[in-house]
Design an enzyme around this catalytic site. Structure first.
Site, PDB file in Angstrom:
ATOM      1  N   LYS A  31       0.832  -1.208   0.000  1.00  0.00           N
ATOM      2  CA  LYS A  31       0.000   0.000   0.000  1.00  0.00           C
ATOM      3  C   LYS A  31       0.866   1.257   0.000  1.00  0.00           C
ATOM      4  O   LYS A  31       2.029   1.237   0.453  1.00  0.00           O
ATOM      5  CB  LYS A  31      -0.943  -0.006   1.204  1.00  0.00           C
TER       6      LYS A  31
ATOM      7  N   SER B 209      -7.657   1.417   5.308  1.00  0.00           N
ATOM      8  CA  SER B 209      -6.946   2.200   4.311  1.00  0.00           C
ATOM      9  C   SER B 209      -6.165   1.346   3.302  1.00  0.00           C
ATOM     10  O   SER B 209      -5.665   1.870   2.308  1.00  0.00           O
ATOM     11  CB  SER B 209      -5.988   3.168   5.009  1.00  0.00           C
TER      12      SER B 209
ATOM     13  N   SER C 287      -7.493  -1.196   9.120  1.00  0.00           N
ATOM     14  CA  SER C 287      -7.061  -0.896   7.753  1.00  0.00           C
ATOM     15  C   SER C 287      -6.564  -2.099   6.957  1.00  0.00           C
ATOM     16  O   SER C 287      -6.477  -2.019   5.736  1.00  0.00           O
ATOM     17  CB  SER C 287      -5.966   0.176   7.776  1.00  0.00           C
TER      18      SER C 287
END
Length: 474
Positions: free
Chosen positions: A76, A151, A175
């Site tokens: 990510k 996220s 997340s």
């Protein structure tokens, strides 16, 4: 297969590149491509294997020393990769080049892994829908009208769409686990302080939040969880987690809790409860054990625990993080809200609201002490309940994946995962099939500190029982 020359790293990398090119136009998960470098590294791996004597000790030790040799992975966009932009979805960071690799990137590469791409995140990684003004919105591969979570949302979507097989996420309120739930994959928030946080942005170096934030594995297949955690945790995988020791699920003690009762959080949907109960029944039947339904009264205050634990007086306010810590240019969120109304702001509405909230008076004094004492009391209760051989089956979210923008109306539903960050306990999300709309359902398994191996074994068992990851469209 790569080590035994049944296929080549180059073939694997080329296949995943083609897959990413096919699916990314629909889901918008990949924001930075490392295709050329990945192909060159793959060719070097193939040449190394061709020239290596298969009777040599070096070859025989490859599974231990280079367990990911030639395997692509993704990460990510908040974990530093040297020479690549690390934006964290923040407009001020759209040209911020990382100077060094995060430790987890170093460990993956030292294990032979090949970085293929970087995936999308919400602004500042502090929202559970993945969208920002730099790269746009990521769509769910099961239904592009729906969100992918956050996220680590881009990571979850890419894995679910078979554009990656293993990936690295991070989790301070869900997340890793919310995107895993919404995209029908496996996601582990490991035990606290097991995987190093160096190279994660925004940086967290001290205070209670170092126990809350975890970097961990996301993958399509449960068998990869232990392998990835061994690489990410390095020496602690054996010294602390004892991942190589066998796990006996015949002695499993099983507990479950169906919902959180709070005016600020949705109760669990009937599909979620049904999936949870099916999971419990599966374990009961498979291992001839009795499960116990629990209702932990203190757990229903998940949100105050998380908010208080996140409220570090030494950390900068959120609006300063939005400006990339450039104090003279702090983002004026009051002005940005007005600009957003007229589509003139570079910031997303959730980030603006969080910036406004960060102007509030922090939680201090007796109120803070009381909340922390109740949080710590609940942590002790859960640990005493589970001990080293118990698992709590818990909802991973209140509903199936919502539609785009829907989280604005139910912003606090992340409490189902945030609770376990506040308590600094390991937890893992496991897919358990699709609902009638064809989108993933999942459950969350929670354990005592350092019970990661038990959770992974249970996840593998659920994969056998429910089929694990289901390709979108099937």
């Amino acid at each position: 297969m790569i080590r035994n020359q049944q296929t080549t790293s180059t073939e694997v990398i080329e296949t995943y590149i083609r897959r990413i090119e096919n699916v990314n136009k629909l889901i918008n998960a990949v924001v930075i491509k490392n295709f050329s470098n990945a192909l060159e590294t793959a060719r070097q791996v193939d040449e190394y294997i061709r020239n290596l004597d298969q009777d040599s000790d070096e070859f025989k030790q490859l599974p231990e020393n280079k367990p990911l040799l030639g395997i692509p992975f993704t990460v990510k966009d908040c974990i530093a990769v040297e020479g690549f932009v690390c934006t964290v979805g923040i407009p001020y960071r759209k040209e911020a080049i990382a100077q060094d690799d995060a430790i987890v990137i170093q460990r993956m590469m030292n294990a032979g892994g090949i970085l293929l791409a970087v995936t999308n995140v919400p602004e500042v990684c502090m929202w559970w829908e993945t969208t920002n003004s730099i790269f746009g919105r990521t769509n769910n591969p099961y239904d592009t009208r729906r969100i992918v979570g956050g996220s680590s949302g881009g990571e979850g979507a890419l894995l679910a769409a078979a554009g990656s097989v293993i990936g690295i996420g991070s989790d301070i309120g869900g997340s890793i686990r919310i995107p895993s739930a919404f995209n029908g994959i496996f996601g582990l928030k490991p035990s606290a302080e097991i995987v190093p946080l160096n190279g994660h942005y925004p940086p967290i170096k001290e205070g209670y939040r170092t126990k809350m934030l975890c970097v961990g594995p996301m993958c399509r297949y449960a068998v990869d969880l232990k392998l990835m955690l061994k690489v990410l945790a390095a020496g602690k995988s054996e010294n602390v987690l004892h991942l190589s020791q066998p796990v006996n699920l015949q002695k499993l003690r099983l507990f479950y809790m169906e919902t959180l009762n709070s005016l600020l959080v949705e109760n669990t949907h009937q599909d979620v409860v049904k999936a949870l109960k099916k999971t419990v029944k599966y374990f009961e039947k498979k291992h001839d054990i009795t499960s116990y339904r629990v209702d932990l009264p203190l757990a229903h205050y998940a949100l105050p625990y998380w908010a208080t634990s996140m409220d570090d007086e030494d950390s900068p306010p959120f609006y300063r993080i939005m400006s990339d810590f450039d104090k003279p240019h702090d983002v004026n969120c009051f002005a940005e809200l007005g600009k957003w109304i007229f589509c003139q702001s570079d910031h997303t509405l959730p980030a603006i609201f969080l910036g406004l909230v960060s102007h509030r008076t922090q939680i201090r004094g007796q109120t803070r002490q009381y909340i922390e004492s109740k949080r710590d009391q609940l942590r002790r209760e859960v640990i005493d309940l589970l001990r080293e051989d118990g698992i709590l089956v818990f909802p991973s979210f209140a509903t199936a994946p919502p539609f785009h923008n829907q989280p604005i109306f139910t912003p606090l539903n992340f409490s189902y995962t945030a609770l376990w960050n506040a308590l600094a306990l390991p937890s893992i999300v496991c897919p358990v099939g699709l609902n009638e709309d064809g989108v993933p359902l999942s459950v969350q398994l929670v354990g005592a500190p350092h019970s990661d191996s038990l959770l992974i074994a249970a996840a593998y068992e659920l994969e056998q029982g429910f089929g694990g990851w289901t390709p979108p469209g099937q």
